[in-house]
Design an enzyme around this catalytic site. Structure first.
Site, PDB file in Angstrom:
ATOM      1  N   LYS A  85      62.382  96.578 -29.992  1.00 55.79           N
ATOM      2  CA  LYS A  85      62.185  97.184 -31.313  1.00 55.79           C
ATOM      3  C   LYS A  85      62.045  98.686 -31.205  1.00 55.79           C
ATOM      4  O   LYS A  85      61.298  99.184 -30.361  1.00 55.79           O
ATOM      5  CB  LYS A  85      60.915  96.622 -31.961  1.00 55.79           C
ATOM      6  CG  LYS A  85      61.179  95.443 -32.819  1.00 55.79           C
ATOM      7  CD  LYS A  85      59.963  95.070 -33.637  1.00 55.79           C
ATOM      8  CE  LYS A  85      60.128  93.643 -34.123  1.00 55.79           C
ATOM      9  NZ  LYS A  85      58.947  93.149 -34.800  1.00 55.79           N
ATOM     10  N   ASP A 124      58.093  94.529 -28.339  1.00 58.95           N
ATOM     11  CA  ASP A 124      57.649  95.116 -29.603  1.00 58.95           C
ATOM     12  C   ASP A 124      56.701  96.265 -29.239  1.00 58.95           C
ATOM     13  O   ASP A 124      57.142  97.350 -28.903  1.00 58.95           O
ATOM     14  CB  ASP A 124      56.993  94.010 -30.443  1.00 58.95           C
ATOM     15  CG  ASP A 124      56.578  94.465 -31.828  1.00 58.95           C
ATOM     16  OD1 ASP A 124      56.889  95.603 -32.199  1.00 58.95           O
ATOM     17  OD2 ASP A 124      55.931  93.688 -32.563  1.00 58.95           O
ATOM     18  N   ARG A 144      63.405  79.176 -34.685  1.00 58.94           N
ATOM     19  CA  ARG A 144      63.805  79.384 -33.281  1.00 58.94           C
ATOM     20  C   ARG A 144      65.205  78.833 -33.031  1.00 58.94           C
ATOM     21  O   ARG A 144      65.898  79.249 -32.113  1.00 58.94           O
ATOM     22  CB  ARG A 144      62.829  78.677 -32.332  1.00 58.94           C
ATOM     23  CG  ARG A 144      61.410  79.245 -32.328  1.00 58.94           C
ATOM     24  CD  ARG A 144      60.638  78.687 -31.140  1.00 58.94           C
ATOM     25  NE  ARG A 144      59.193  78.854 -31.268  1.00 58.94           N
ATOM     26  CZ  ARG A 144      58.523  79.942 -30.907  1.00 58.94           C
ATOM     27  NH1 ARG A 144      59.160  80.981 -30.423  1.00 58.94           N
ATOM     28  NH2 ARG A 144      57.219  80.007 -31.026  1.00 58.94           N
TER      29      ARG A 144
HETATM   30  P1  IMP Z   1      54.246  92.888 -27.977  1.00 60.90           P
HETATM   31  O1  IMP Z   1      53.156  92.407 -27.082  1.00 60.90           O
HETATM   32  O2  IMP Z   1      53.744  93.673 -29.162  1.00 60.90           O
HETATM   33  O3  IMP Z   1      55.373  93.602 -27.275  1.00 60.90           O
HETATM   34  O4  IMP Z   1      54.814  91.626 -28.684  1.00 60.90           O
HETATM   35  C1  IMP Z   1      55.687  90.829 -28.068  1.00 60.90           C
HETATM   36  C2  IMP Z   1      55.606  89.407 -28.587  1.00 60.90           C
HETATM   37  O5  IMP Z   1      55.374  89.333 -30.005  1.00 60.90           O
HETATM   38  C3  IMP Z   1      56.966  88.820 -28.345  1.00 60.90           C
HETATM   39  O6  IMP Z   1      56.985  88.153 -27.122  1.00 60.90           O
HETATM   40  C4  IMP Z   1      57.130  87.889 -29.537  1.00 60.90           C
HETATM   41  O7  IMP Z   1      56.625  86.625 -29.214  1.00 60.90           O
HETATM   42  C5  IMP Z   1      56.304  88.464 -30.632  1.00 60.90           C
HETATM   43  N1  IMP Z   1      57.135  89.254 -31.575  1.00 60.90           N
HETATM   44  C6  IMP Z   1      57.113  90.582 -31.761  1.00 60.90           C
HETATM   45  N2  IMP Z   1      57.982  90.960 -32.712  1.00 60.90           N
HETATM   46  C7  IMP Z   1      58.596  89.830 -33.131  1.00 60.90           C
HETATM   47  C8  IMP Z   1      59.613  89.566 -34.147  1.00 60.90           C
HETATM   48  O8  IMP Z   1      60.141  90.439 -34.826  1.00 60.90           O
HETATM   49  N3  IMP Z   1      59.958  88.259 -34.282  1.00 60.90           N
HETATM   50  C9  IMP Z   1      59.399  87.246 -33.568  1.00 60.90           C
HETATM   51  N4  IMP Z   1      58.455  87.456 -32.630  1.00 60.90           N
HETATM   52  C10 IMP Z   1      58.054  88.737 -32.420  1.00 60.90           C
END
Ligand code: IMP
Ligand code: MG
Length: 205
Positions: A149, A120, A191
């Site tokens: 994303k 993300d 999940r």
């Molecule tokens: P980041 O650190 O912002 O890249 O977020 C990554 C983590 O956030 C992932 O490992 C997921 O656990 C959670 N996450 C981010 N977007 C989503 C989503 O759309 N659905 C479910 N979990 C998400």
């Protein structure tokens, strides 16, 4: 191959199927070949699933890797969480990532493939990569995400991070919405869905 129309959405809080289970399995097969090709000559690789979201993806991926002829695979898990819960806030500059242990003791000198459910903003996986390289002294760290994303309005800090931090392998790109299923949750729900669905975000705020 499973068709999208075969998945019945029986929860009003979900908006629709984004990726059906047949497409997921087909992509994992091609992804496995890409990963195998990238590790030619490597005797052993540690697949390090990031709990909990990647548990389902990594289980399918490791078997697909065997099917395409990759050997010397180890399966381990690391637990990482961000301090905030729920969905991300808009315009976030950073998020603290807490890495709270893994299922093996020592990965010094090992080739690690970090496997996560979704890239993300990039905080989780980039923190894990740094940790495995710099603290745990892995020989190499590559990253594989089931989903990535396409961010709509990242903060300048996130934009900078994502410019330098790329996943080495990714299953699918998805739009900047909250997605669930195939390991991904909202508040620990969904999940268990065999497909990826869009969550109605207004139902979870
Ligand atoms: P980041 O650190 O912002 O890249 O977020 C990554 C983590 O956030 C992932 O490992 C997921 O656990 C959670 N996450 C981010 N977007 C989503 C989503 O759309 N659905 C479910 N979990 C998400
Ligand atoms: Mg996660």
């Amino acid at each position: 191959m499973t068709n999208k129309t075969e998945h019945i959405i029986d929860d009003d809080r979900l908006q629709g199927v984004l990726i059906d289970s047949g497409s997921i399995q087909a992509r994992i097969e091609t992804l496995a070949q890409e990963i195998k090709d990238a590790y030619v000559g490597e005797k052993s690789v540690y697949l390090m699933g990031v709990l909990k979201g990647a548990s389902i993806f990594v289980s399918d991926l490791i078997r697909a890797l065997r099917s395409v002829g990759m050997r010397g695979l180890h399966l381990d898990f690391v637990r990482a969480s961000t301090y905030q819960s729920g969905m991300k806030g808009t315009g976030e500059k950073t998020r603290k990532v807490k890495i709270s242990g893994m299922t093996c003791d020592n990965v010094e000198g090992c080739s690690i493939l970090l496997v996560d459910d979704i890239l993300d903003q990039g905080f989780t996986l980039s923190a894990l990569k740094d940790h495995f390289l710099n603290e745990l002294k892995a020989k190499s760290v590559k990253t594989c995400v089931f989903l990535e994303k396409k961010l709509e309005s990242p903060s300048p800090e996130v934009l900078e991070l994502r410019k330098h931090f790329k996943a080495d392998f990714r299953g699918f790109e998805v739009k900047d919405r909250w997605v669930v299923g195939y390991g991904l949750d909202v508040g620990e729900e969904f999940r268990d869905l065999p497909y990826v669905a869009l969550a109605r975000e207004e139902c979870f705020r």
